[in-house]
Design a protein around this motif. Sequence first.
Motif, PDB file in Angstrom:
ATOM      1  N   HIS A  69       0.836  -1.200   0.000  1.00 19.53           N
ATOM      2  CA  HIS A  69       0.000   0.000   0.000  1.00 19.53           C
ATOM      3  C   HIS A  69       0.875   1.256   0.000  1.00 19.53           C
ATOM      4  CE1 HIS A  69      -3.151   2.815   1.167  1.00 19.53           C
ATOM      5  NE2 HIS A  69      -3.955   1.952   0.577  1.00 19.53           N
ATOM      6  N   ASN A  70       1.957   1.223   0.794  1.00 21.39           N
ATOM      7  CA  ASN A  70       2.862   2.378   0.845  1.00 21.39           C
ATOM      8  C   ASN A  70       3.557   2.595  -0.508  1.00 21.39           C
ATOM      9  OD1 ASN A  70       2.142   2.498   3.474  1.00 21.39           O
ATOM     10  ND2 ASN A  70       4.078   1.786   4.323  1.00 21.39           N
ATOM     11  N   SER A  73       1.133   4.145  -2.794  1.00 19.67           N
ATOM     12  CA  SER A  73       0.950   5.591  -2.550  1.00 19.67           C
ATOM     13  C   SER A  73       2.076   6.380  -3.195  1.00 19.67           C
ATOM     14  CB  SER A  73       0.944   5.903  -1.052  1.00 19.67           C
ATOM     15  OG  SER A  73      -0.076   5.198  -0.438  1.00 19.67           O
ATOM     16  N   HIS A  76       1.608   6.430  -6.861  1.00 19.31           N
ATOM     17  CA  HIS A  76       0.523   7.356  -7.192  1.00 19.31           C
ATOM     18  C   HIS A  76       1.060   8.793  -7.210  1.00 19.31           C
ATOM     19  CE1 HIS A  76      -3.305   9.466  -6.809  1.00 19.31           C
ATOM     20  NE2 HIS A  76      -3.738   8.446  -7.510  1.00 19.31           N
ATOM     21  N   GLN A  77       1.908   9.096  -6.229  1.00 19.82           N
ATOM     22  CA  GLN A  77       2.522  10.428  -6.153  1.00 19.82           C
ATOM     23  C   GLN A  77       3.384  10.673  -7.398  1.00 19.82           C
ATOM     24  OE1 GLN A  77       2.041  12.766  -4.126  1.00 19.82           O
ATOM     25  NE2 GLN A  77       3.867  13.976  -3.733  1.00 19.82           N
ATOM     26  N   PHE A  89       8.330   6.624  -0.507  1.00 21.67           N
ATOM     27  CA  PHE A  89       7.290   6.764   0.514  1.00 21.67           C
ATOM     28  C   PHE A  89       7.949   7.341   1.764  1.00 21.67           C
ATOM     29  CE2 PHE A  89       4.604   5.344   3.996  1.00 21.67           C
ATOM     30  CZ  PHE A  89       3.365   5.737   3.524  1.00 21.67           C
ATOM     31  N   LEU A  93       4.252  11.615   2.827  1.00 20.17           N
ATOM     32  CA  LEU A  93       3.341  10.749   2.062  1.00 20.17           C
ATOM     33  C   LEU A  93       2.506   9.885   2.997  1.00 20.17           C
ATOM     34  CD1 LEU A  93       4.784   9.162  -1.177  1.00 20.17           C
ATOM     35  CD2 LEU A  93       2.734  10.503  -0.864  1.00 20.17           C
ATOM     36  N   ARG A  94       3.101   9.543   4.158  1.00 14.16           N
ATOM     37  CA  ARG A  94       2.356   8.715   5.116  1.00 14.16           C
ATOM     38  C   ARG A  94       1.096   9.450   5.573  1.00 14.16           C
ATOM     39  NH1 ARG A  94       3.770   4.320   7.920  1.00 14.16           N
ATOM     40  NH2 ARG A  94       5.948   4.514   7.340  1.00 14.16           N
ATOM     41  N   LYS A  96      -0.420  11.861   3.911  1.00 14.70           N
ATOM     42  CA  LYS A  96      -1.321  11.923   2.749  1.00 14.70           C
ATOM     43  C   LYS A  96      -2.032  10.588   2.546  1.00 14.70           C
ATOM     44  CE  LYS A  96       0.468  15.208  -0.639  1.00 14.70           C
ATOM     45  NZ  LYS A  96       1.232  15.295  -1.856  1.00 14.70           N
ATOM     46  N   ALA A  97      -1.254   9.496   2.670  1.00 12.70           N
ATOM     47  CA  ALA A  97      -1.819   8.163   2.423  1.00 12.70           C
ATOM     48  C   ALA A  97      -2.893   7.845   3.453  1.00 12.70           C
ATOM     49  CB  ALA A  97      -0.713   7.120   2.464  1.00 12.70           C
ATOM     50  N   ARG A 100      -5.917   9.770   2.549  1.00 13.97           N
ATOM     51  CA  ARG A 100      -6.533   9.178   1.349  1.00 13.97           C
ATOM     52  C   ARG A 100      -7.296   7.900   1.702  1.00 13.97           C
ATOM     53  NH1 ARG A 100      -5.465   8.081  -4.522  1.00 13.97           N
ATOM     54  NH2 ARG A 100      -5.782   5.855  -4.627  1.00 13.97           N
TER      55      ARG A 100
END
Length: 360
Positions: A69-70, A73, A76-77, A89, A93-94, A96-97, A100
Amino acid sequence: MQAIAHLREDEFSILLERVQTMGEAIAIAEKVQQVFATPFNLNGQDLFLTVSIGIAAGTAHDQPDDLLHNAYSAMHQAKTLGKARCELFDAELRVKATSRLRLETDLRMALARQEFQLYYQPIVFLATGKISGFEALIRWRHPQRGLVLPTKFIPLAEEMGLVSRISQWVLYQACSQLRQWQQQFPTKPPLTVSVNLSAQQFTKSDLPQQIQQILQQTEVDPGSLRIEITESAIMQSLETATAVLEQLKTLGVQLYVDDFGTGYSSLSYLHRLPIDKLKIDRSFITRIDSEAEQLEIVRAIVKLAWNLGMDVIAEGVETAPQLAQLKALRCEYVQGYFFSKPVDRAMAEMLLCQEFMVRP
Ligand code: C2E
Ligand code: MG
Ligand code: MG
């Protein structure tokens, strides 16, 4: 390198078990990108591909799902920031994730919890200054975040595979509302409603049947429904989109190309599609009264549409000078804050009672 897995469609993962530093992982990612920098030869045609890579570090104690999943993410970024990038990651981002993930969970529940609402923005026929119909625009009334705009959640719904169900709801709501308004405000020609569909739906072959069923259930004449699809969505899958558009046309529904002029596409496809109207993107209208080039571009689009037998709707009209220019170009329809922002059902009814007067 320990394992490569094909996750779904165009997504792959690489598990690196013996790397000590992020630098080593980045070096491998760069190697992958280098390999893709040279074109592939497929049946004599050179194919260019780019890869977006996300890297996440973990330990033996991490759950595989969390690690994936990380990495997802981060990928995706990388995609959001531009093609062919590599992102790590990190703490930012953590956060943001996590946000999300929460949004995803909420979005899954939103339909059942009846948190969606349609707003309506009038489309004005310039020759009479009267409302010819409305564009239905979805809003999400999130219990904590307040009113969430579609640009914030529709792309997420697309990724989650939810957009089709949301659109079903939008189509049903918009058509039932239209039926009620047509009875309450009988006009000649009857009021219309435009519904936006995403690219993803045009790859589904049952879309025409779904629309036909909704039209029957709500007793709306197909000629009063308009489907808006963006130029870029058509270009994404030209062949499938053309086939679906043709089926929709057979139903009697009108078809609009949305955000026209932003799809960077070749114009040669236009005459092959059963399109009724072009909606000129707001970015051209904004400077139509101050920049001669913008005015010329809009003039050219209007002429192009007419030559192909289509009408034109100008989106995002905000000022009287912009409107004056569009009138001079004999653009048929206008839509924008100058007339009204998208409003709820009650406000839309007030607009229908008062009607706009645009002096000829
Ligand atoms: P769109 O279909 O091009 O809709 C026009 C957008 O421009 C709307 O934003 C509208 O509020 C805004 N707009 C209209 N007039 C003006 C103006 O004069 N000035 C400015 N600054 N903006 C104006 P909104 O409602 O946030 O929707 C954004 C996009 O989200 C839509 O662009 C459409 O592509 C998508 N969308 C909206 N509803 C749906 C839906 O039900 N399904 C799908 N798939 N997409 C939707
Ligand atoms: Mg639209
Ligand atoms: Mg648009």
